[in-house]
Scaffold this active site. Structure first.
Site, PDB file in Angstrom:
ATOM      1  CE  LYS A  32     -59.214  58.678 -77.230  1.00 17.15           C
ATOM      2  NZ  LYS A  32     -59.475  57.588 -76.249  1.00 17.15           N
ATOM      3  NE  ARG A 130     -64.311  53.359 -71.655  1.00 19.97           N
ATOM      4  CZ  ARG A 130     -63.499  54.395 -71.878  1.00 19.97           C
ATOM      5  NH1 ARG A 130     -63.781  55.573 -71.337  1.00 19.97           N
ATOM      6  NH2 ARG A 130     -62.432  54.291 -72.629  1.00 19.97           N
ATOM      7  CE1 TYR A 260     -77.447  88.023 -75.474  1.00 20.45           C
ATOM      8  CE2 TYR A 260     -75.778  86.314 -75.603  1.00 20.45           C
ATOM      9  CZ  TYR A 260     -76.695  87.145 -76.232  1.00 20.45           C
ATOM     10  OH  TYR A 260     -76.852  87.099 -77.576  1.00 20.45           O
ATOM     11  CG  MET A 308     -73.009  80.555 -80.782  1.00 25.84           C
ATOM     12  SD  MET A 308     -74.419  80.455 -81.907  1.00 25.84           S
ATOM     13  CE  MET A 308     -75.707  79.862 -80.824  1.00 25.84           C
TER      14      MET A 308
HETATM   15  C1  LIG Z   1     -58.232  57.545 -75.514  1.00 30.43           C
HETATM   16  C2  LIG Z   1     -57.570  56.254 -75.204  1.00 30.43           C
HETATM   17  C3  LIG Z   1     -56.199  56.194 -74.877  1.00 30.43           C
HETATM   18  C4  LIG Z   1     -55.345  57.431 -74.675  1.00 30.43           C
HETATM   19  O1  LIG Z   1     -55.620  57.995 -73.419  1.00 30.43           O
HETATM   20  P1  LIG Z   1     -54.789  59.243 -72.840  1.00 30.43           P
HETATM   21  O2  LIG Z   1     -55.242  59.343 -71.434  1.00 30.43           O
HETATM   22  O3  LIG Z   1     -55.167  60.418 -73.651  1.00 30.43           O
HETATM   23  O4  LIG Z   1     -53.344  58.893 -72.970  1.00 30.43           O
HETATM   24  C5  LIG Z   1     -55.630  54.947 -74.725  1.00 30.43           C
HETATM   25  N1  LIG Z   1     -56.352  53.827 -74.841  1.00 30.43           N
HETATM   26  C6  LIG Z   1     -57.681  53.838 -75.131  1.00 30.43           C
HETATM   27  C7  LIG Z   1     -58.412  52.561 -75.227  1.00 30.43           C
HETATM   28  C8  LIG Z   1     -58.328  55.054 -75.295  1.00 30.43           C
HETATM   29  O5  LIG Z   1     -59.644  55.073 -75.546  1.00 30.43           O
END
Ligand SMILES: *Cc1c(COP(=O)(O)O)cnc(C)c1O
Length: 372
Positions: A32, A130, A260, A308
């Site tokens: 992801k 969540r 800056y 930036m």
């Molecule tokens: C992002 C995520 C993971 C992976 O987590 P890591 O700590 O990066 O291994 C696994 N399960 C879910 C549901 C996640 O959102």
């Protein structure tokens, strides 16, 4: 001018490390958020070639992008809004993590429209609060799932949850709640193959909770999920190195303010090196005055304000010239600052550092799979 070097061989190597630790459980490689900044399609291709069992993403849009790139591995997507592209997801054979009856009904409707069996993983909330069905909602969700299985719309592939990583007592309590949710599902007569609960940290800390699959993200990128442990202690190799070339150097006298707000003033006549990476590239402004970079194997503090597009390093009387290579972070085994060092400097975690790297960095991939 600015380069993120992504070592895909390190990612394949880390997959093997985590696979060995998983003791026979399947490994879902989590890609992801552009593979935590490493490049989703390139990483997914490498993981697929290395035989990963599943790829994990949050959104269906990410899963569709993987399919468009020709990735055939099983993909699980688990974060949806009610108007999600469930039809497209089923057409592309994407498995869905689902946590409520509304989503389950919408997916069943998409199955009816497409004539495709939806492969779903039901999510129980074991305490993270969540997504995931609450304990109170669980039996209702199971009842609906059984009905949709009987109607031929869905197949329940798995049951899953996610830990809060608060501490051992909290995690063990979640493992217990997960086991009882699974037990309730089994007793209801629901069939499923995969239980999966742990991410990188849980899979390392609780071998008893690896079940049939682990979902591994950060460890694949060679980073530790723990703030008090170095990834090298687990045999993991960092996959991302952030570099740039010095664009300009200048000699200035003592007492000059730099960048800056004049956070830094020169103590003596010195050389200032300008480096073309800023917070637009994901270098946290909060790291100003705290992070360091490496030039010719020597570490220099970023003592002035990160802007930036650029920052300045005071290199004293060292021989640093325009065009010289600067490593912002990489594998600490080679003596350069790590993503963890930068995270500490910025008051955040390694996950956020690599995930936010982008902007005008070019990505160069080492060990890229052949395109077919
Ligand atoms: C992002 C995520 C993971 C992976 O987590 P890591 O700590 O990066 O291994 C696994 N399960 C879910 C549901 C996640 O959102």
């Amino acid at each position: 001018m600015r380069e993120l070097i992504i070592d895909l061989d390190a990612i394949a190597y880390n997959l093997e490390v985590m696979r060995k630790r998983a003791g026979g459980a399947k490994v879902c490689g989590v890609v992801k958020a552009n593979a935590y900044g490493h490049g989703m399609v390139e990483v997914a291709r490498k993981l697929e070639d290395a035989g990963v069992d599943y790829l994990g993403v949050a959104d269906i849009a990410e899963a569709l992008e993987l399919r468009r790139a020709g990735i055939d591995a099983p993909i699980l997507a688990w974060l949806h809004d009610p108007h999600e592209m469930f039809v497209e997801a089923l057409n592309e054979g994407i498995e869905l993590g689902l946590a409520n009856e509304d989503h389950l009904n919408r997916v069943a409707a998409a199955a009816e429209i497409t004539g495709r069996l939806a492969r779903v993983h039901l999510k129980i909330d074991t305490g993270l609060n969540r997504n995931g069905a609450t304990a109170g909602e669980w039996e209702g969700l199971l009842r609906l799932a059984r009905a949709l299985v009987a109607e031929g719309f869905i197949q329940v592939v798995g049951i899953f949850s996610h830990l809060s990583s608060t501490g051992e007592a909290e995690d063990l309590a979640q493992i217990e709640r997960f086991d009882s949710a699974v037990e309730i599902a089994r007793e209801s007569g629901l069939q499923f193959e995969l239980r999966h609960l742990t991410a990188s940290d849980g899979s390392m800390s609780y071998p008893q909770a690896q079940y049939e699959m682990v979902r591994v993200g950060v460890a694949l990128y060679g980073l530790s999920p723990f703030s008090d442990n170095k990834a090298s202690a687990y045999g993991l190799r960092p996959a991302m190195t952030a570099t740039a070339h010095v664009t300009q150097v200048k000699r200035v006298p003592a007492g000059e303010g730099v960048s800056y707000g004049y956070m830094h003033r020169t103590a003596a006549e010195t050389t200032l090196a300008l480096i073309p990476v800023g917070y637009a590239e994901g270098l946290p402004r909060d790291a100003s005055g705290k992070a360091s970079v490496s030039i010719h194997g020597k570490t220099y503090p970023i003592s002035s304000r990160i802007a930036m597009d650029q920052f300045v390093v005071d290199v004293g009387n060292d021989d640093v010239n325009a065009g010289d290579l600067v490593t912002i972070f990489g594998d600490p085994a080679s003596g350069v600052p790590s993503a963890d060092d930068l995270a500490v400097a910025a008051g955040t975690i390694n996950y956020e550092i690599v995930t936010r790297m982008g902007g005008r960095f070019n990505r160069t991939y080492l060990g890229q799979s052949d395109l077919d």
